[in-house]
Design a protein around this motif. Sequence first.
Motif, short mmCIF file in Angstrom:
data_model
loop_
_atom_site.label_atom_id
_atom_site.label_comp_id
_atom_site.label_asym_id
_atom_site.label_seq_id
_atom_site.Cartn_x
_atom_site.Cartn_y
_atom_site.Cartn_z
N GLY A 268 0.79 -1.22 0.00
CA GLY A 268 0.00 0.00 0.00
C GLY A 268 0.82 1.27 0.00
O GLY A 268 0.29 2.36 -0.25
N ASP A 269 2.11 1.17 0.28
CA ASP A 269 2.99 2.35 0.29
C ASP A 269 3.35 2.76 -1.13
O ASP A 269 3.45 1.92 -2.03
N ASN A 270 3.57 4.05 -1.31
CA ASN A 270 4.15 4.57 -2.55
C ASN A 270 5.39 5.37 -2.17
O ASN A 270 5.34 6.18 -1.25
N ILE A 271 6.50 5.11 -2.86
CA ILE A 271 7.78 5.70 -2.45
C ILE A 271 8.47 6.34 -3.66
O ILE A 271 8.55 5.74 -4.73
N LYS A 272 8.94 7.58 -3.45
CA LYS A 272 9.69 8.30 -4.47
C LYS A 272 11.08 8.64 -3.95
O LYS A 272 11.33 8.63 -2.73
N PHE A 273 11.97 8.98 -4.88
CA PHE A 273 13.34 9.32 -4.53
C PHE A 273 13.73 10.61 -5.25
O PHE A 273 13.54 10.74 -6.45
N LYS A 274 14.24 11.56 -4.47
CA LYS A 274 14.64 12.83 -5.06
C LYS A 274 15.91 13.33 -4.38
O LYS A 274 15.93 13.54 -3.17
N ASP A 275 16.94 13.52 -5.18
CA ASP A 275 18.23 14.04 -4.68
C ASP A 275 18.73 13.27 -3.46
O ASP A 275 19.19 13.87 -2.48
N GLY A 276 18.60 11.95 -3.51
CA GLY A 276 19.08 11.13 -2.41
C GLY A 276 18.13 11.00 -1.24
O GLY A 276 18.39 10.26 -0.29
N ASN A 277 17.02 11.73 -1.29
CA ASN A 277 16.02 11.66 -0.21
C ASN A 277 14.91 10.68 -0.57
O ASN A 277 14.55 10.54 -1.74
N VAL A 278 14.37 10.02 0.45
CA VAL A 278 13.26 9.09 0.27
C VAL A 278 11.97 9.78 0.73
O VAL A 278 11.90 10.30 1.84
N LEU A 279 10.98 9.79 -0.16
CA LEU A 279 9.66 10.36 0.16
C LEU A 279 8.67 9.22 0.21
O LEU A 279 8.59 8.41 -0.72
N ILE A 280 7.91 9.14 1.29
CA ILE A 280 7.00 8.01 1.51
C ILE A 280 5.55 8.52 1.60
O ILE A 280 5.27 9.49 2.31
N LYS A 281 4.66 7.84 0.88
CA LYS A 281 3.23 8.04 1.07
C LYS A 281 2.66 6.70 1.54
O LYS A 281 2.31 5.85 0.73
N PRO A 282 2.62 6.50 2.86
CA PRO A 282 2.15 5.21 3.37
C PRO A 282 0.68 4.98 3.03
O PRO A 282 -0.05 5.91 2.69
N ALA A 283 0.26 3.74 3.11
CA ALA A 283 -1.14 3.40 2.86
C ALA A 283 -2.04 4.24 3.77
O ALA A 283 -1.83 4.29 4.99
N GLY A 284 -3.02 4.92 3.17
CA GLY A 284 -3.94 5.74 3.95
C GLY A 284 -3.54 7.20 4.04
O GLY A 284 -4.34 8.03 4.47
N TYR A 285 -2.33 7.56 3.63
CA TYR A 285 -1.87 8.95 3.64
C TYR A 285 -2.29 9.64 2.34
O TYR A 285 -2.37 9.01 1.29
N ASP A 286 -2.52 10.96 2.42
CA ASP A 286 -2.87 11.73 1.23
C ASP A 286 -1.64 12.32 0.55
O ASP A 286 -1.66 12.55 -0.66
N ASN A 287 -0.59 12.58 1.33
CA ASN A 287 0.58 13.27 0.80
C ASN A 287 1.86 12.52 1.13
O ASN A 287 1.89 11.68 2.05
N TYR A 288 2.90 12.83 0.38
CA TYR A 288 4.22 12.28 0.66
C TYR A 288 4.85 13.02 1.84
O TYR A 288 4.65 14.23 2.00
N ILE A 289 5.58 12.29 2.65
CA ILE A 289 6.37 12.89 3.72
C ILE A 289 7.79 12.36 3.61
O ILE A 289 8.02 11.30 3.02
N THR A 290 8.73 13.08 4.17
CA THR A 290 10.12 12.62 4.10
C THR A 290 10.29 11.40 5.00
O THR A 290 9.53 11.19 5.96
N GLU A 291 11.29 10.61 4.68
CA GLU A 291 11.56 9.43 5.50
C GLU A 291 11.89 9.82 6.93
O GLU A 291 11.50 9.12 7.87
N GLU A 292 12.61 10.93 7.10
CA GLU A 292 12.95 11.39 8.44
C GLU A 292 11.69 11.67 9.26
O GLU A 292 11.59 11.29 10.44
N GLU A 293 10.70 12.35 8.63
CA GLU A 293 9.45 12.65 9.33
C GLU A 293 8.71 11.35 9.68
O GLU A 293 8.18 11.21 10.79
N TYR A 294 8.69 10.44 8.73
CA TYR A 294 7.98 9.18 8.96
C TYR A 294 8.63 8.39 10.10
O TYR A 294 7.94 7.81 10.94
#
Length: 328
Positions: free
Chosen positions: A163-189
């Motif tokens: 259910g997760d969707n994950i993107k990568f930008k400039d070495g950073n991981v952005l996660i939109k976990p199942a049930g989330y509306d927006n991407y958040i940084t891996e650090e925040e998650y």
Amino acid sequence: MDKIYSFLENKTVKILTHRKALKAYEKSKKKTILTELWSWIDALIFAVVVVILLNQFLFQLFLIPSPSMVSTLNINDRVVVSKISYGVELYPTGPKIFSNSRKVQRDDIITFYNPEYNSKGPVFDILSQAIYYATLSLVNIDRNEDGSIAERLFVKRAVGFGGDNIKFKDGNVLIKPAGYDNYITEEEYREENSLLPGPHRSVDESLYDGMHAWGRLFALQENNINVVPQHLKNSYESVQNQNMFDYYEFLQNKTLMNTLINPSDMYARSAYSHYRAGIYVPNGYVLPLGDNRDNSSDGRYFGPVKESTINGKVIARFWPIGDVGLVK
């Protein structure tokens, strides 16, 4: 009654005398070189079989061959892998038993079969694994053409789940976990879910403009375009002599430039959409990533892996001596 006692007494004496004579005979037998050698071979075979069975069904000793998990696990670290954490594998790559109630947990450090491993044939695969197990990970005859260790098993961190969707930008991981509306940084998650800050960056953020330029210049060169913007040349100079770079970011910008050169090229547009859309993790799959996020051959390239291919959990490091302890 006396006759019965006499009969039993005579029988007992004969049995004891026979056993005593048999022991004396065995003791008096001369040991030949062949019998001595066979006794050693027999003991060695037994020990090897026991070690292989322990490695297959209970725990495995594993050598870290690459920098993908630095600094959680460094090159040549030796670790203990629990083979019962997610069920017991009946044979390598085979089905598991007792796996229904043992699921991979987010942030586990896992071992799984490399989806891109090139098998050298079943005989060699079995032989190389037997030698690796029997020598407690000291000898690995499974090598690539350049002499480096062929990674049949990968060690990574379980980051993305169903259910997760994950993107990568400039070495950073952005996660939109199942049930989330927006991407958040891996650090925040990680902070929201009280996870350890295991992953880290190897490449300085200031170098990413140069890597973007590198990928785009490469695409221009592949398309035989010799007139290039000066700003790309200037940015490229900042990374020209660098030993470390983010290959994923390089490929992303190369495919982007291919779409800009020829917007009608559907193959190029499809390739770039992979980077733009990110990676969706289906149910029953896990997206594994190395802790050394800028320098890891992981799920960014081969995608999510089935949970059934995950065969162990790294639980402790036993070498080097100064770093012995549990691994998290």
